[in-house]
Design a protein around this motif. Structure first.
Motif, mmCIF file in Angstrom:
data_model
loop_
_atom_site.group_PDB
_atom_site.id
_atom_site.type_symbol
_atom_site.label_atom_id
_atom_site.label_comp_id
_atom_site.label_asym_id
_atom_site.label_seq_id
_atom_site.Cartn_x
_atom_site.Cartn_y
_atom_site.Cartn_z
ATOM 1 N N UNK A 1 0.852 -1.176 0.000
ATOM 2 C CA UNK A 1 0.000 0.000 0.000
ATOM 3 C C UNK A 1 0.891 1.229 0.000
ATOM 4 N N UNK A 2 0.763 2.058 -1.010
ATOM 5 C CA UNK A 2 1.559 3.274 -1.115
ATOM 6 C C UNK A 2 0.869 4.461 -0.474
ATOM 7 N N UNK A 3 1.599 5.549 -0.387
ATOM 8 C CA UNK A 3 1.060 6.755 0.238
ATOM 9 C C UNK A 3 -0.171 7.274 -0.506
ATOM 10 N N UNK A 4 -0.168 7.177 -1.832
ATOM 11 C CA UNK A 4 -1.341 7.626 -2.591
ATOM 12 C C UNK A 4 -2.541 6.739 -2.296
ATOM 13 N N UNK A 5 -2.294 5.452 -1.989
ATOM 14 C CA UNK A 5 -3.387 4.558 -1.610
ATOM 15 C C UNK A 5 -4.016 5.017 -0.299
ATOM 16 N N UNK A 6 -3.179 5.498 0.625
ATOM 17 C CA UNK A 6 -3.705 6.004 1.896
ATOM 18 C C UNK A 6 -4.639 7.185 1.647
ATOM 19 N N UNK A 7 -4.214 8.109 0.805
ATOM 20 C CA UNK A 7 -5.004 9.308 0.535
ATOM 21 C C UNK A 7 -6.335 8.996 -0.127
ATOM 22 N N UNK A 8 -6.377 7.902 -0.886
ATOM 23 C CA UNK A 8 -7.594 7.566 -1.640
ATOM 24 C C UNK A 8 -8.439 6.488 -0.984
ATOM 25 N N UNK A 9 -8.056 6.045 0.185
ATOM 26 C CA UNK A 9 -8.792 4.992 0.874
ATOM 27 C C UNK A 9 -10.142 5.509 1.367
ATOM 28 N N UNK A 10 -11.087 4.599 1.513
ATOM 29 C CA UNK A 10 -12.369 4.971 2.118
ATOM 30 C C UNK A 10 -12.241 5.057 3.641
#
Length: 158
Positions: A1-10
């Motif tokens: 899980x990348x940092x951009x995944x964190x920002x786009x998570x629900x």
């Protein structure tokens, strides 16, 4: 899980970590809550390099957590103040403080309740009945969107 995944998570925890999960950001917030406002003071108290501190302060201002206010025209000087959004992070900093005191030792800041004068270590309480809360007192139910996201990360369909 990348940092951009964190920002786009629900998941709001993931999105919050993406914004304020950096150790330097947390140190800046600690300082803001004890009244630090000026760049040089943030630098002295956190030990951050000028470049790193400048980046983090800009990020916090862009995120609406701090606001930059000019306090001197010649030469131009600015201070950094917590916004309402920033003050909303107070429980995070207090929880980290309390955890650190209990599990790592030491004491850095004494908190006194303005209303009654008592020295306090604030904790989590139920907003309905006022009972103190720990992880064992709460049932966590994962939302439908977050469950789909979790299944997708495990290689499931959806």
């Amino acid at each position: 899980m990348g940092r951009s995944d964190l920002a786009n998570s629900s998941c709001p925890v993931s999105r919050a970590i993406e914004r304020v999960g950096d150790p330097w950001v947390l140190m800046i917030l600690r300082e803001a809550f004890v009244g630090t406002r000026r760049f040089d003071d943030f630098q002295a108290q956190t030990g951050a390099s000028p470049h790193l501190l400048s980046q983090r302060l800009k990020q916090l201002c862009d995120d609406g957590i701090l606001r930059r206010r000019r306090y001197c025209d010649h030469p131009p000087r600015f201070e950094y103040l917590l916004t309402d959004k920033g003050r909303g992070l107070w429980p995070v900093i207090i929880t980290l403080r309390n955890w650190g005191q209990e599990w790592l030792g030491g004491s850095s800041v004494r908190l006194t309740h303005k209303g009654c004068g008592a020295v306090i270590d604030p904790g989590l309480t139920c907003p309905d009945c006022g009972a103190e809360l720990s992880a064992r007192d709460v049932v966590a139910e994962i939302s439908e969107d977050f469950e789909k996201e979790r299944k997708h990360r495990k290689g499931g369909t959806e």
